[in-house]
Design a protein around this motif. Structure first.
Motif, PDB file in Angstrom:
ATOM      1  N   GLU A  29       0.828  -1.207   0.000  1.00 20.58           N
ATOM      2  CA  GLU A  29       0.000   0.000   0.000  1.00 20.58           C
ATOM      3  C   GLU A  29       0.862   1.258   0.000  1.00 20.58           C
ATOM      4  N   LEU A  30       1.993   1.191   0.694  1.00 21.87           N
ATOM      5  CA  LEU A  30       2.906   2.332   0.729  1.00 21.87           C
ATOM      6  C   LEU A  30       3.516   2.573  -0.652  1.00 21.87           C
ATOM      7  N   ALA A  31       3.875   1.489  -1.331  1.00 19.75           N
ATOM      8  CA  ALA A  31       4.477   1.615  -2.660  1.00 19.75           C
ATOM      9  C   ALA A  31       3.495   2.185  -3.675  1.00 19.75           C
ATOM     10  N   GLN A  37      -1.146  11.040  -0.271  1.00 23.89           N
ATOM     11  CA  GLN A  37      -1.546  10.117   0.790  1.00 23.89           C
ATOM     12  C   GLN A  37      -0.375   9.372   1.424  1.00 23.89           C
ATOM     13  N   ILE A  38       0.834   9.657   0.972  1.00 18.55           N
ATOM     14  CA  ILE A  38       1.955   8.823   1.406  1.00 18.55           C
ATOM     15  C   ILE A  38       2.228   8.970   2.899  1.00 18.55           C
ATOM     16  N   ASP A  44       0.147   4.685   9.059  1.00 14.25           N
ATOM     17  CA  ASP A  44      -0.634   3.458   9.287  1.00 14.25           C
ATOM     18  C   ASP A  44       0.277   2.237   9.327  1.00 14.25           C
ATOM     19  N   ALA A  45       1.272   2.210   8.432  1.00 13.56           N
ATOM     20  CA  ALA A  45       2.174   1.060   8.379  1.00 13.56           C
ATOM     21  C   ALA A  45       3.061   0.984   9.618  1.00 13.56           C
ATOM     22  N   MET A  46       3.410   2.143  10.187  1.00 10.52           N
ATOM     23  CA  MET A  46       4.324   2.169  11.334  1.00 10.52           C
ATOM     24  C   MET A  46       3.629   1.951  12.670  1.00 10.52           C
ATOM     25  N   LEU A  47       2.359   2.268  12.764  1.00 13.30           N
ATOM     26  CA  LEU A  47       1.661   2.235  14.057  1.00 13.30           C
ATOM     27  C   LEU A  47       1.795   0.908  14.803  1.00 13.30           C
ATOM     28  N   PRO A  48       1.728  -0.263  14.124  1.00 10.68           N
ATOM     29  CA  PRO A  48       1.881  -1.513  14.882  1.00 10.68           C
ATOM     30  C   PRO A  48       3.260  -1.687  15.507  1.00 10.68           C
ATOM     31  N   TYR A  49       4.247  -0.930  15.033  1.00  2.62           N
ATOM     32  CA  TYR A  49       5.616  -1.104  15.507  1.00  2.62           C
ATOM     33  C   TYR A  49       6.081   0.045  16.395  1.00  2.62           C
ATOM     34  N   ARG A 155      10.143   6.140  -2.755  1.00  3.38           N
ATOM     35  CA  ARG A 155       8.960   6.264  -3.614  1.00  3.38           C
ATOM     36  C   ARG A 155       8.630   7.727  -3.896  1.00  3.38           C
ATOM     37  N   ILE A 156       8.862   8.600  -2.921  1.00  3.06           N
ATOM     38  CA  ILE A 156       8.642  10.027  -3.164  1.00  3.06           C
ATOM     39  C   ILE A 156       9.561  10.500  -4.284  1.00  3.06           C
TER      40      ILE A 156
END
Length: 439
Positions: A29-31, A37-38, A44-49, A155-156
């Motif tokens: 999703e990040l890619a 929206q990045i 969102d991807a980092m929150l679990p960690y 990706r940016i």
């Protein structure tokens, strides 16, 4: 059959249930995330960690929108470029740094980490906890956070390099608007502070100690405001020599693995700085042309040259192939659309048996349309030129350089414009000019 082949397959490959599907999905999703929206996808991807109250990305690849933010509105609405610039300057490498820094107008616990290839910065405010170096699980979590950040930063870079024409237009408009607003604030606050200084220096004020203290504070505020204004301009412009060096870095993998020689003709060191969108587009255009040329048979050398005539970036890319490249080739058509989005021109000269020669002209300034219905203002020719620059979002220093006059002369013309237009600020002058068809 050997003993090794008799062993079950799952002795060599992980079970599907063992794969980190949430992490893999987050990476995917990040890619795929658009630039707008990045920041949300990365948070969102980092929150679990590693939880945080807000996430801020500071990247000069996106000159129109250098900040990308997600999280608590009270933080992301107040964070400034000056704060992020100061924090980034304090970091020495890509090692994650935990500490306290001023973000959003007050000191906060932060995790900060840079991405060296683009000098981008990631800031997480109020991170859950600094990792315990002796706790493998915590260090693993930080490694995942750093890994996700590097994916996002890369990706940016890629998305900006391959951005569609609509993004380039929007980004350049945003850059011009930010310069205009900053210039207005600089003029407004400078006038206020200079007036305050004059009042405090007056002999009618007897409290010498108070006058000295406030004078010092005001002088520092003036310096800080000017630095902020200059820094804003630096963010949306790139020295032509730096931009060309980044092009060389972009094309280095091609020279390393293709077997084709790429020759670089340096631009003049004193050439005019390039607007960020022009610099990014120029690199992408040259990269696209080089790839298209290298796909032809019997090409052994590609030469690229940049020059600047003060108003345009002049690009020339040529090859030594058979001259098979055509203007209607899909790859060239895509590049031509990118050039046209910046009001530029692309011309290709094909010499059968001798190769292709491509010339690209990219204007460095936003187009200024002809004057509208402004005859009633009785403006002198120079005053009209200054007004057109104001409408384009240019500040006094830029106008002075463009017209070959001093900043004091520009200020003189601006005061005359205010009087003739019967307005009290740049914003009013620009709005009135727009209403009369001046662009």
């Amino acid at each position: 059959m050997s003993a090794a082949t008799d062993q079950p397959l799952n002795d060599f490959t992980p079970s599907v249930s063992d794969l980190p599907w949430p992490l893999l999905q987050a990476v995917a999703e990040l890619a795929d995330a658009p630039l707008t929206q990045i920041a949300d996808r990365l948070r969102d991807a980092m929150l679990p960690y590693l939880g945080s109250s807000a996430l801020v990305i500071f990247t000069e690849d996106c000159t129109g929108r250098p900040q990308k933010k997600a999280g608590e509105e009270d933080i992301i609405s107040r964070v400034s470029i000056a704060e992020l610039d100061t924090l980034r300057a304090a970091l020495s490498d890509e090692t994650p740094w935990f500490g306290e820094a001023e973000i959003g107008g007050k000191p906060r616990p932060v995790l900060a980490v840079t991405y060296a290839p683009s000098h981008a910065l990631l800031v997480l405010t109020d991170p859950q906890a600094a990792p315990d170096q002796e706790d493998p699980e915590q260090t693993d979590r930080l490694d995942v956070v750093t890994y996700l950040w590097r994916i996002a930063a890369r990706r940016i870079q890629e998305k900006v390099a391959d951005a569609p024409p609509s993004y380039l237009l929007e980004s350049r408009a945003a850059s011009a608007e930010r310069i205009r607003v900053t210039a207005e604030l600089t003029d407004l606050h400078s006038t206020t502070l200079e007036t305050l200084l004059a009042a405090l220096r007056s002999s009618s004020l007897n409290d010498t100690a108070a006058r000295t203290t406030v004078t010092d504070l005001t002088a520092k505020a003036l310096v800080g405001l000017r630095i902020l204004s200059d820094r804003t301009t630096d963010l949306v412009e790139e020295p032509v020599a730096n931009a060309f060096e980044r092009l060389r870095e972009d094309l280095r993998p091609l020279t390393r693995f293709s077997g084709i020689e790429v020759e670089f003709i340096e631009p003049p060191l004193n050439g005019r700085a390039l607007p960020g969108e022009v610099a990014h587009a120029a690199r992408a255009i040259v990269r696209g042309l080089a790839l298209a040329m290298m796909e032809q048979p019997e090409v052994s050398r590609v030469r690229t040259q940049w020059d600047c005539d003060g108003e345009n970036l002049l690009i020339n890319v040529r090859d030594d192939g058979r001259g098979a490249l055509t203007a209607d080739a899909p790859s060239i058509s895509r590049l031509d659309r990118r050039v046209q989005a910046l009001n530029g021109r692309l011309r290709i000269d094909v010499m059968p048996g001798w190769g292709a020669d491509v010339f690209v002209t990219l204007p460095l300034d936003l187009p200024v349309r002809p004057a509208g219905d402004v005859a009633g203002w009785n403006l002198a020719a120079r005053e009209l030129e200054v007004l057109q620059h104001l409408v384009a979002g240019h500040r006094n220093r830029t106008i002075a350089l463009s017209l070959g006059i001093s900043e004091n002369t520009v200020k003189f013309h601006v005061r005359n414009l205010f009087r003739k237009l019967d307005v009290g600020s740049r914003t009013e002058a620009i709005a009135l000019a727009h209403s009369h068809g001046l662009r």
